[in-house]
Design a protein around this motif. Structure first.
Motif, PDB file in Angstrom:
ATOM      1  N   GLY A 152       6.432   3.471  -9.338  1.00 61.68           N
ATOM      2  CA  GLY A 152       6.740   2.550 -10.420  1.00 61.68           C
ATOM      3  C   GLY A 152       8.214   2.429 -10.730  1.00 61.68           C
ATOM      4  O   GLY A 152       8.600   1.680 -11.631  1.00 61.68           O
ATOM      5  N   LEU A 153       9.060   3.124  -9.976  1.00 63.39           N
ATOM      6  CA  LEU A 153      10.490   3.152 -10.283  1.00 63.39           C
ATOM      7  C   LEU A 153      11.276   2.072  -9.554  1.00 63.39           C
ATOM      8  O   LEU A 153      12.417   1.789  -9.918  1.00 63.39           O
ATOM      9  CB  LEU A 153      11.069   4.526  -9.938  1.00 63.39           C
ATOM     10  CG  LEU A 153      10.459   5.708 -10.698  1.00 63.39           C
ATOM     11  CD1 LEU A 153      11.068   7.016 -10.211  1.00 63.39           C
ATOM     12  CD2 LEU A 153      10.668   5.539 -12.194  1.00 63.39           C
ATOM     13  N   LYS A 154      10.682   1.473  -8.532  1.00 65.67           N
ATOM     14  CA  LYS A 154      11.415   0.470  -7.766  1.00 65.67           C
ATOM     15  C   LYS A 154      10.442  -0.482  -7.090  1.00 65.67           C
ATOM     16  O   LYS A 154       9.238  -0.198  -6.978  1.00 65.67           O
ATOM     17  CB  LYS A 154      12.315   1.128  -6.721  1.00 65.67           C
ATOM     18  CG  LYS A 154      11.580   2.048  -5.744  1.00 65.67           C
ATOM     19  CD  LYS A 154      12.571   2.797  -4.853  1.00 65.67           C
ATOM     20  CE  LYS A 154      11.867   3.832  -3.976  1.00 65.67           C
ATOM     21  NZ  LYS A 154      12.849   4.592  -3.159  1.00 65.67           N
ATOM     22  N   ALA A 155      10.978  -1.612  -6.659  1.00 68.02           N
ATOM     23  CA  ALA A 155      10.218  -2.587  -5.896  1.00 68.02           C
ATOM     24  C   ALA A 155      10.807  -2.699  -4.506  1.00 68.02           C
ATOM     25  O   ALA A 155      12.012  -2.482  -4.303  1.00 68.02           O
ATOM     26  CB  ALA A 155      10.250  -3.944  -6.593  1.00 68.02           C
ATOM     27  N   LEU A 192      14.068  -0.432 -10.918  1.00 64.79           N
ATOM     28  CA  LEU A 192      13.483  -1.174 -12.040  1.00 64.79           C
ATOM     29  C   LEU A 192      13.818  -0.579 -13.399  1.00 64.79           C
ATOM     30  O   LEU A 192      13.686  -1.265 -14.416  1.00 64.79           O
ATOM     31  CB  LEU A 192      11.962  -1.235 -11.882  1.00 64.79           C
ATOM     32  CG  LEU A 192      11.457  -1.954 -10.633  1.00 64.79           C
ATOM     33  CD1 LEU A 192       9.939  -1.906 -10.585  1.00 64.79           C
ATOM     34  CD2 LEU A 192      11.947  -3.402 -10.599  1.00 64.79           C
ATOM     35  N   ASN A 193      14.222   0.685 -13.458  1.00 57.44           N
ATOM     36  CA  ASN A 193      14.471   1.313 -14.757  1.00 57.44           C
ATOM     37  C   ASN A 193      15.775   2.111 -14.717  1.00 57.44           C
ATOM     38  O   ASN A 193      15.752   3.312 -14.445  1.00 57.44           O
ATOM     39  CB  ASN A 193      13.293   2.214 -15.120  1.00 57.44           C
ATOM     40  CG  ASN A 193      13.390   2.740 -16.542  1.00 57.44           C
ATOM     41  OD1 ASN A 193      14.113   2.185 -17.367  1.00 57.44           O
ATOM     42  ND2 ASN A 193      12.671   3.815 -16.829  1.00 57.44           N
ATOM     43  N   PRO A 194      16.922   1.432 -14.945  1.00 56.49           N
ATOM     44  CA  PRO A 194      17.034   0.028 -15.334  1.00 56.49           C
ATOM     45  C   PRO A 194      16.978  -0.896 -14.117  1.00 56.49           C
ATOM     46  O   PRO A 194      17.173  -0.461 -12.973  1.00 56.49           O
ATOM     47  CB  PRO A 194      18.422  -0.033 -16.000  1.00 56.49           C
ATOM     48  CG  PRO A 194      19.206   1.015 -15.267  1.00 56.49           C
ATOM     49  CD  PRO A 194      18.223   2.131 -14.991  1.00 56.49           C
ATOM     50  N   PHE A 195      16.724  -2.174 -14.392  1.00 55.22           N
ATOM     51  CA  PHE A 195      16.719  -3.201 -13.349  1.00 55.22           C
ATOM     52  C   PHE A 195      18.140  -3.367 -12.841  1.00 55.22           C
ATOM     53  O   PHE A 195      19.051  -3.696 -13.595  1.00 55.22           O
ATOM     54  CB  PHE A 195      16.190  -4.501 -13.943  1.00 55.22           C
ATOM     55  CG  PHE A 195      15.903  -5.586 -12.945  1.00 55.22           C
ATOM     56  CD1 PHE A 195      15.332  -5.301 -11.711  1.00 55.22           C
ATOM     57  CD2 PHE A 195      16.171  -6.908 -13.262  1.00 55.22           C
ATOM     58  CE1 PHE A 195      15.045  -6.314 -10.798  1.00 55.22           C
ATOM     59  CE2 PHE A 195      15.886  -7.925 -12.373  1.00 55.22           C
ATOM     60  CZ  PHE A 195      15.326  -7.630 -11.135  1.00 55.22           C
ATOM     61  N   ALA A 196      18.347  -3.094 -11.541  1.00 58.22           N
ATOM     62  CA  ALA A 196      19.705  -3.011 -11.001  1.00 58.22           C
ATOM     63  C   ALA A 196      19.737  -3.580  -9.586  1.00 58.22           C
ATOM     64  O   ALA A 196      18.685  -3.806  -8.971  1.00 58.22           O
ATOM     65  CB  ALA A 196      20.172  -1.555 -10.993  1.00 58.22           C
ATOM     66  N   PRO A 197      20.931  -3.836  -9.038  1.00 55.33           N
ATOM     67  CA  PRO A 197      21.027  -4.366  -7.671  1.00 55.33           C
ATOM     68  C   PRO A 197      20.348  -3.464  -6.660  1.00 55.33           C
ATOM     69  O   PRO A 197      20.294  -2.237  -6.813  1.00 55.33           O
ATOM     70  CB  PRO A 197      22.539  -4.452  -7.434  1.00 55.33           C
ATOM     71  CG  PRO A 197      23.128  -4.581  -8.797  1.00 55.33           C
ATOM     72  CD  PRO A 197      22.246  -3.755  -9.693  1.00 55.33           C
ATOM     73  N   GLY A 198      19.809  -4.084  -5.603  1.00 58.01           N
ATOM     74  CA  GLY A 198      19.051  -3.356  -4.604  1.00 58.01           C
ATOM     75  C   GLY A 198      19.892  -2.888  -3.432  1.00 58.01           C
ATOM     76  O   GLY A 198      21.085  -3.174  -3.322  1.00 58.01           O
ATOM     77  N   THR A 199      19.211  -2.162  -2.531  1.00 53.20           N
ATOM     78  CA  THR A 199      19.837  -1.624  -1.328  1.00 53.20           C
ATOM     79  C   THR A 199      19.027  -2.051  -0.114  1.00 53.20           C
ATOM     80  O   THR A 199      17.805  -1.846  -0.074  1.00 53.20           O
ATOM     81  CB  THR A 199      19.904  -0.089  -1.381  1.00 53.20           C
ATOM     82  OG1 THR A 199      20.643   0.299  -2.543  1.00 53.20           O
ATOM     83  CG2 THR A 199      20.568   0.466  -0.138  1.00 53.20           C
ATOM     84  N   SER A 200      19.703  -2.622   0.869  1.00 50.96           N
ATOM     85  CA  SER A 200      19.037  -3.046   2.104  1.00 50.96           C
ATOM     86  C   SER A 200      19.099  -1.915   3.126  1.00 50.96           C
ATOM     87  O   SER A 200      20.101  -1.194   3.225  1.00 50.96           O
ATOM     88  CB  SER A 200      19.719  -4.295   2.662  1.00 50.96           C
ATOM     89  OG  SER A 200      19.116  -4.690   3.869  1.00 50.96           O
ATOM     90  N   HIS A 201      18.011  -1.745   3.890  1.00 49.44           N
ATOM     91  CA  HIS A 201      17.910  -0.657   4.853  1.00 49.44           C
ATOM     92  C   HIS A 201      17.754  -1.209   6.270  1.00 49.44           C
ATOM     93  O   HIS A 201      16.903  -2.072   6.521  1.00 49.44           O
ATOM     94  CB  HIS A 201      16.725   0.245   4.519  1.00 49.44           C
ATOM     95  CG  HIS A 201      16.795   0.844   3.150  1.00 49.44           C
ATOM     96  ND1 HIS A 201      17.539   1.969   2.865  1.00 49.44           N
ATOM     97  CD2 HIS A 201      16.238   0.457   1.965  1.00 49.44           C
ATOM     98  CE1 HIS A 201      17.418   2.270   1.584  1.00 49.44           C
ATOM     99  NE2 HIS A 201      16.631   1.360   1.015  1.00 49.44           N
ATOM    100  N   VAL A 202      18.563  -0.701   7.187  1.00 46.54           N
ATOM    101  CA  VAL A 202      18.459  -1.057   8.600  1.00 46.54           C
ATOM    102  C   VAL A 202      17.264  -0.328   9.199  1.00 46.54           C
ATOM    103  O   VAL A 202      17.085   0.874   8.991  1.00 46.54           O
ATOM    104  CB  VAL A 202      19.755  -0.695   9.349  1.00 46.54           C
ATOM    105  CG1 VAL A 202      19.595  -0.948  10.843  1.00 46.54           C
ATOM    106  CG2 VAL A 202      20.928  -1.473   8.774  1.00 46.54           C
TER     107      VAL A 202
END
Length: 742
Positions: free
Chosen positions: A127-130, A144-154
């Motif tokens: 429940g902590l991220k999408a 998501l807590n807080p809603f923040a920029p994401g990280t892309s994974h190779v």
């Protein structure tokens, strides 16, 4: 531990126990589906995040779609799921953004995901991220807590780009395909981001869901729905349903299973497939039935109905059946035995809001062949239900056999839907689900427990029980030592689906006296009373709910809303000027959706008038921009000279000063005026200043369809209108104040 049936068997005496029969319950299954559209024809008026209600009849195998509701317009919409706080998460397609929005109002924010695309979206089991991917692309996670920029994974391994993921059997699975399907299926390690392909070049490898009814994965793509067992190594294809011959234009994207052997498949051609495989446990057999209904052009994805990302309605309620125990809750049906067993459990609504209760659903266990159930809703009094109930629903909207059994009896989902149930926050309420058998006279009903028997998982108070036949005529705590046949400390399985609206202004409850507020002519009885409220700066508010109290013997009532205006010719509390209604023509005049007779009376000049609560909620869309407003509740005379109506004074034991903004105002012949009328302070006519009893609740307005973007609107705190908020706005406001326009 066996379910408690002592009372039932004792009351039956020598009657034989009822034989267990086949599937029980009404076979209509209803779900709210939240869905996206990958495009729109007219961005100025169309929404791409929406909701509908789908009902499926397991007897006729036909589906029906109703209640299409706009939620939001985003720059792009594809994958959709729920965050733990109840907001929707929507993939922004090629924008590289994940949108997070209120599921009722559409008010939204967004974050960059760290890569160029965000299509399918899944909630992490923590429940902590999408997680989000492309068509296909790398995999990104967004906090998501807080809603923040994401990280892309190779990604490394067999597939370097993926489309969708899901968790099952202690592993994580993925698909890798283009827009509608035909690709690969495999496993992914979310620590190393290594992919291992298990099945290659299949049409159905696109959308991906876990189905707890079969403990299998369900895959959607092009014209196929597939079922894969994730517990074997490698995963095993259980069955594949090819719908080409029946529905040749299908372009399946993604879907959702409901855990009872029913799933929904969204096709990009706008059609919704409803597949019932409850009798077979296999999607690809001839006994599985499918119906197709057209939903909407550009149909894309559906939010999950089970598992991570499901609509989190059960924060209100005790949760799901724990298959641990059950307590008898039953009234007579066909039986000649005078059953009167009631079980109740409580829920709490947060203060500062009023809640629109859409449905209450719970789990009951029975051997009934023709089941019927009712619901009773109670207020709380010192930790127990307060008789009599404030609402009774004599028949469930749907009773669905889940396919599970407990102690040899059928486990049913009993659902009650409402269109007019509003409850104030800051209070506890009790719900009682009660079975009523219509088949065998000795059938029994039980309400299943929740919380796994763990005391610290009790939400609110443990349940309560009462039964005249069992010697408990008053509500008794389920854990009371005075109730030896009660279960002990436990909750019961139910869930309340509700939307909350924040209370903008609450003047408190009513006194049994007020001032004249009567329409229906310009004779000597005519008069109007109004009280004010304020919409604060910066955010336009959308009306959600209003209630107001009047004493009246009129057959009808109305409520009017006026804009406020500054009148420098009047003074209040020694300050020049004041706020009054702007003229005598209201901006809105509303007809009550319900008039509730409180059973109380106000006596005016020796005559008793019923006290009525006027309730309003069907507004369409009424947006109130920041500023001052006045509300007038009044009776609508039919011309009878004996008719009177009074807007009632407020009272609130928590506030020493009952006048919140300005005192109430009046006008008309009944206020002692002759034409031309004018609004005057009530104290100039009746001697004492008063506020009046009304409450207004609002929610932020729906996100605009036209030009949906990423910027911010203009704030009403920009008092001097120069496009920025600064200290200069304070001086501009004070200058206006001292000029007599507060």
């Amino acid at each position: 531990m066996a379910i408690r049936s002592k009372y039932a068997r004792a009351a039956m005496g020598g009657m034989a126990a009822a034989a267990l029969c086949g599937a029980a319950g009404a076979q209509v299954v209803t779900h709210d589906l939240f869905y996206t559209r990958y495009g729109v024809d007219n961005p100025a008026v169309e929404y791409n995040v929406k909701k509908c209600t789908v009902s499926y009849d397991r007897t006729t195998h036909l589906a029906a779609i109703n209640g299409l509701t706009n939620i939001a317009q985003t720059l792009g919409a594809d994958g959709i799921t729920f965050a733990p706080d109840g907001d929707l998460l929507v993939g922004g397609q090629a924008t590289g953004r994940l949108f997070k929005m209120n599921r009722t109002t559409g008010v939204q924010t967004n974050q960059l995901v760290g890569q160029s695309s965000s299509f399918h979206v899944k909630l992490d089991p923590s429940g902590l991220k999408a997680w989000t991917a492309g068509l296909p692309d790398r995999l990104a996670d967004v906090p998501l807590n807080p809603f923040a920029p994401g990280t892309s994974h190779v990604l490394t391994g067999d597939d370097l780009l993926i489309t969708d993921i899901v968790w099952a059997a202690g592993k994580v699975f993925y698909t890798s395909s283009g827009v509608s399907g035909h690709g690969n299926f495999g496993e992914i390690n979310l620590t190393t981001f290594v992919t291992t392909r298990r099945i290659a070049n299949v049409d159905y490898a696109h959308g991906l869901q876990f189905d707890p009814f079969t403990n299998n994965l369900i895959l959607f793509g092009e014209h196929q729905i597939a079922q894969i067992d994730p517990s074997t190594n490698p995963p095993t294809i259980v069955s594949v349903l090819d719908l080409t011959s029946r529905f040749p234009n299908l372009d399946l994207d993604q879907g959702a299973a409901d855990g009872t052997g029913l799933l929904y498949g969204a096709s990009n051609d706008g059609n919704l497939i409803v597949l019932d495989y409850s009798a077979t446990h296999a999607v690809g057999t001839s006994a599985a039935t499918a119906d197709m209904q057209y939903l909407e052009r550009y149909l894309d994805d559906i939010a999950p109905l089970l598992g991570p990302g499901v609509n989190p309605c059960c924060p209100i309620g005790s949760g799901e059946f724990d298959f641990r125990n059950a307590q008898q809750s039953q009234l007579p049906g066909q039986s000649t035995v005078p059953f009167d067993f009631r079980v109740a459990d409580d829920f709490y609504l947060l203060p500062g809001q009023i809640y629109n209760i859409h449905s209450i659903e719970g789990t009951m266990i029975t051997d009934s062949t023709l089941p019927k159930a009712q619901l009773e809703l109670y207020r709380d009094c010192n930790g127990l239900p307060a008789d009599p109930p404030i609402r009774t629903a004599l028949q469930a909207t749907s009773i669905v056999d889940t396919g599970s059994t407990f102690q040899g009896k059928h486990v049913l989902k009993v659902r009650f839907e409402f269109t007019d149930l509003w409850l104030r926050g800051g209070e506890s309420y009790w719900v009682s689900l009660i079975g009523k058998g219509l088949g065998s006279p000795d059938e029994v009903w039980f309400w299943g427990t929740a919380g796994n028997g763990i005391g610290n998982q009790i939400k609110g108070r443990p349940g309560a029980f009462k039964s005249v036949i069992a010697g408990r005529p008053n509500w008794t705590p389920i854990d009371s030592p005075n109730c030896p046949t009660c279960l002990g400390c436990t909750d019961f399985a139910f869930c309340v689906n509700a939307d909350g609206c924040k209370i903008l202004n609450d003047n408190g409850t009513y006194l049994p006296s007020g001032t004249i507020s009567l329409d229906g002519g310009q004779g000597p009885l005519f008069g109007r009373t109004a009280d004010d409220f304020v919409v604060p700066p910066c955010v336009t508010q959308q009306l959600c709910y209003i209630e107001a109290y009047i004493a009246s013997n009129c057959p009808q009532a109305r409520l009017s809303i006026y804009p406020g205006t500054c009148n420098t010719a009047n003074a209040t509390q020694g300050i020049p000027g004041g706020i009054f209604p702007n003229g005598f023509t209201p901006t809105y005049t509303l007809t009550p959706d319900r008039i509730v007779d409180t059973g109380q009376f106000a006596t005016v000049n020796g005559i008793r008038y019923p006290i009525l609560c006027l309730q309003f909620w069907n507004f369409g869309t009424i947006n109130l921009t920041p500023g001052d407003y006045w509300v007038s509740a009044y009776g609508l005379s039919s011309g009878d000279l004996t008719q009177r109506a009074f807007f009632l004074y407020n009272q609130d034991c928590h506030r020493p000063c009952l006048i919140k903004w300005s005192e109430g105002v009046v006008y008309g012949p009944a206020a002692g005026q002759t034409s031309p009328f004018q609004w005057v302070r009530g104290s100039t006519v009746f001697g004492t200043p008063h506020d009046y009893s009304f409450m207004i609740a609002v929610h932020d307005p729906a996100a605009p369809a036209a030009g949906a973007g990423l910027g911010n609107g203009v704030c009403a705190a920009d008092f001097d209108g120069n496009g920025s908020v600064s200290a200069q706005d304070i001086f501009a406001f004070l200058a206006s104040w001292f000029a007599g326009c507060p």
